[in-house]
Design an enzyme around this catalytic site. Structure first.
Site, PDB file in Angstrom:
ATOM      1  N   GLU A   1      -4.147   0.941  -0.085  1.00 48.67           N
ATOM      2  CA  GLU A   1      -2.855   0.045   0.040  1.00 48.67           C
ATOM      3  C   GLU A   1      -2.971  -0.851   1.323  1.00 48.67           C
ATOM      4  O   GLU A   1      -2.740  -0.607   2.512  1.00 48.67           O
ATOM      5  CB  GLU A   1      -1.645   0.343  -0.574  1.00 48.67           C
ATOM      6  CG  GLU A   1      -1.097  -0.416  -0.798  1.00 48.67           C
ATOM      7  CD  GLU A   1       1.192  -0.091  -1.102  1.00 48.67           C
ATOM      8  OE1 GLU A   1       0.763   0.640  -1.996  1.00 48.67           O
ATOM      9  OE2 GLU A   1       1.912  -0.790  -0.148  1.00 48.67           O
TER      10      GLU A   1
ATOM     11  N   GLU B   1       2.890   7.328   0.213  1.00 52.92           N
ATOM     12  CA  GLU B   1       4.048   6.876   1.262  1.00 52.92           C
ATOM     13  C   GLU B   1       4.793   7.613   1.732  1.00 52.92           C
ATOM     14  O   GLU B   1       6.113   8.143   1.808  1.00 52.92           O
ATOM     15  CB  GLU B   1       4.067   5.380   1.887  1.00 52.92           C
ATOM     16  CG  GLU B   1       3.031   4.229   1.656  1.00 52.92           C
ATOM     17  CD  GLU B   1       3.534   2.906   1.673  1.00 52.92           C
ATOM     18  OE1 GLU B   1       3.118   1.890   1.989  1.00 52.92           O
ATOM     19  OE2 GLU B   1       4.909   2.858   1.569  1.00 52.92           O
TER      20      GLU B   1
END
Length: 510
Positions: A243, A158
């Site tokens: 994820e 991320e």
């Protein structure tokens, strides 16, 4: 409402609801001779030291494929910036690898010595990009020296999310992937955005060198990004959803909330993604209970875990998704899969309605003789039901209210004459072996007869060899390449077949 307005309304309903003409009678059409993406697997994360390590029993439950087991085939690890913590990963990863699990890893932060703070945000210093690549390589080497091969590493978890970890802009990611990712000794995942933001991945895919240096386009679907990615597919890249969790506030046993993960897994597969990876494997809201929040006894599968197992336990790595009506009726979601030998078919049907639904499957381009159904509902946990025998190309079943059903053929299916529809796209496969000493095999698939050529480049883009390979028929082929006159190093190769062109990377190590 005039006629034109009515027609437009109907067309918009068809478009946005995904209702196909073939599904007008609640029929799900399954084309046994038309395949989509190859399934890499279904997985979850074991993030240490943030959570306690998995017990031996939890490892067997997570990665086993027997009754009462989850059947995960992928494991995600964290690359801790502190090398002293790397050993924490070894025990579970070793046992998972022994069970045939693919293991990959993501970093949240670079080592502190490589970081700078810019406007309150942690960044890797550009002068330390090469050191950062070496840091990732050291993790791979550390794990492999302990019997744990790392299939791929991510550049950054991320990079576009302000979660207190290292962040990267699109230009910084592009620079690292283009100029330094070729140093990595395993496959590369990027950008692993928290919403599959294409502003981060498109520049990588559109840069020839950066595109060659990345193997997998990874991303998360927290609030956005769950959609097909044609650009990545056109570049021959796998797309992994690495994820997500559907709910973190409630127990994984709360029904029908737990069923939402089945719908999500369906949507990820129908978006042509190759992998689905949940967040924590062992957690009260995850597939295996940690013993808190009324999620059951620690180490037991939750209802959410049983729902996930309808995909992960039966759709194994190497299967391909079949053409299948994705939403044949309101609240019903269907998908189909076939193994690499074209001998076993798996159907998955999710019914999110509070009412039972009658569902019809129609099989084209082949026949299935028998199917074994498994069902998870409020009162059943992947419960095996009586075998179904088929006497025609039509299957009619009853889907219980708020349930998921998986139907598995017993291996006795018959297909029509195999057509090239099973390879509707050109595909350049990884050369093997890679790295190689003197000779490697360039592998590719083509859907129709084509004139094939191969060009070899150095990393500066200079042409070293041009090879005219000749005419190849539709199918999968291998071209041997001997690098007798080349020194050790990294080389690029471009395969062209008709209008198709793709780049590959190979490492010559003498």
């Amino acid at each position: 409402m005039n006629l034109a307005t009515r027609v437009l309304s109907v067309l918009l309903t068809v478009y946005f609801c995904g209702i196909l003409p073939a599904a007008a009678k609640n029929e799900a059409i399954v084309d046994l001779d038309s395949t989509h993406q190859r399934i890499r697997g279904f997985g979850g994360a074991n993030i240490l030291p943030w959570r306690p390590d998995m017990t031996d029993s939890e490892i067997r439950t997570a990665f086993g494929i027997e009754e009462g087991q989850l059947g995960l085939s992928m494991l995600r690890l964290m690359i801790d910036p502190d090398k002293n913590n790397w050993s924490l990963n070894v025990r579970t990863a070793q046992k998972a690898h022994e069970m045939g699990v693919l293991i990959f890893a993501s970093p949240w932060n670079a080592p502190a010595s490589m970081l700078q703070t810019v406007n309150g945000v942690k960044k890797v210093k550009p002068e330390h990009y090469e050191d950062y690549a070496e840091h990732l390589n050291e993790f791979v080497t550390f794990m492999e020296s302990r019997g744990v091969p790392i299939y791929a590493v991510s550049v950054q978890n991320e990079p576009d999310y302000d979660g207190g970890w290292t962040q990267w802009s699109a230009s910084e990611l592009l620079a690292f992937v283009r100029d330094y990712a070729s140093l990595l000794i395993t496959r590369v995942i990027a950008p692993e955005s928290f919403q599959f933001r294409r502003a981060l991945s498109d520049p990588i895919l559109n840069d020839p060198i950066a595109c060659e240096n990345v193997d997998i386009i990874g991303g998360h679907i927290y609030g956005a990004g769950l959609a097909p990615y044609p650009l990545a597919k056109s570049k021959g890249k796998e797309v992994w959803m690495t994820e997500h969790y559907t709910d973190s506030q409630n127990s994984g046993n709360l029904w029908p909330l737990a069923l939402e993960v089945g719908k999500e897994m369906h949507e990820v597969m129908c978006a042509d993604m190759n992998a689905y990876v949940w967040w924590y494997i062992v957690r009260y809201y995850g597939p295996i209970s940690d013993g808190t929040m009324d999620s059951g006894k620690k180490g037991e599968m939750t209802k959410r875990g049983y729902v996930m197992s309808h995909f992960s336990r039966f759709i194994r790595p190497g299967y391909r998704r079949l053409e299948c009506t994705p939403r044949p009726q309101n609240s019903v979601y269907t998908s189909a899969y076939i193994d690499s030998a074209f001998t076993r078919v798996v159907l998955v049907a999710v019914n999110t309605s509070a009412f039972a639904k009658s569902q019809t499957f129609i099989f084209r381009d082949g026949r299935i003789e028998r199917l074994i159904p498994y069902i998870t509902s409020e009162n059943a946990n992947c419960e095996r039901k009586q075998e179904i025998s088929l006497s025609s190309d039509t299957l009619k079943i009853e889907l219980a209210a708020r349930s998921i059903m998986t139907l598995v053929s017993d291996g006795t299916i018959s297909l029509g004459v195999r057509s090239t529809k099973t390879m509707r796209d050109f595909q350049l496969l990884p050369n093997y072996p890679n790295p190689f000493n003197a000779e490697t095999a360039i592998r590719f698939r083509i859907p129709r007869r084509s004139d094939v050529a191969l060009t070899i480049y150095n990393l500066r883009g200079e042409v070293l060899q041009k090879i005219s390979c000749g005419i190849y028929e539709a199918g999968e082929h291998t071209i041997p390449f001997e690098a007798a006159c080349l020194p050790s190093g990294i080389y690029l190769y471009r395969l062209t077949a008709g209008n198709f062109s793709a780049l590959g990377r190979m490492v010559l190590a003498r």
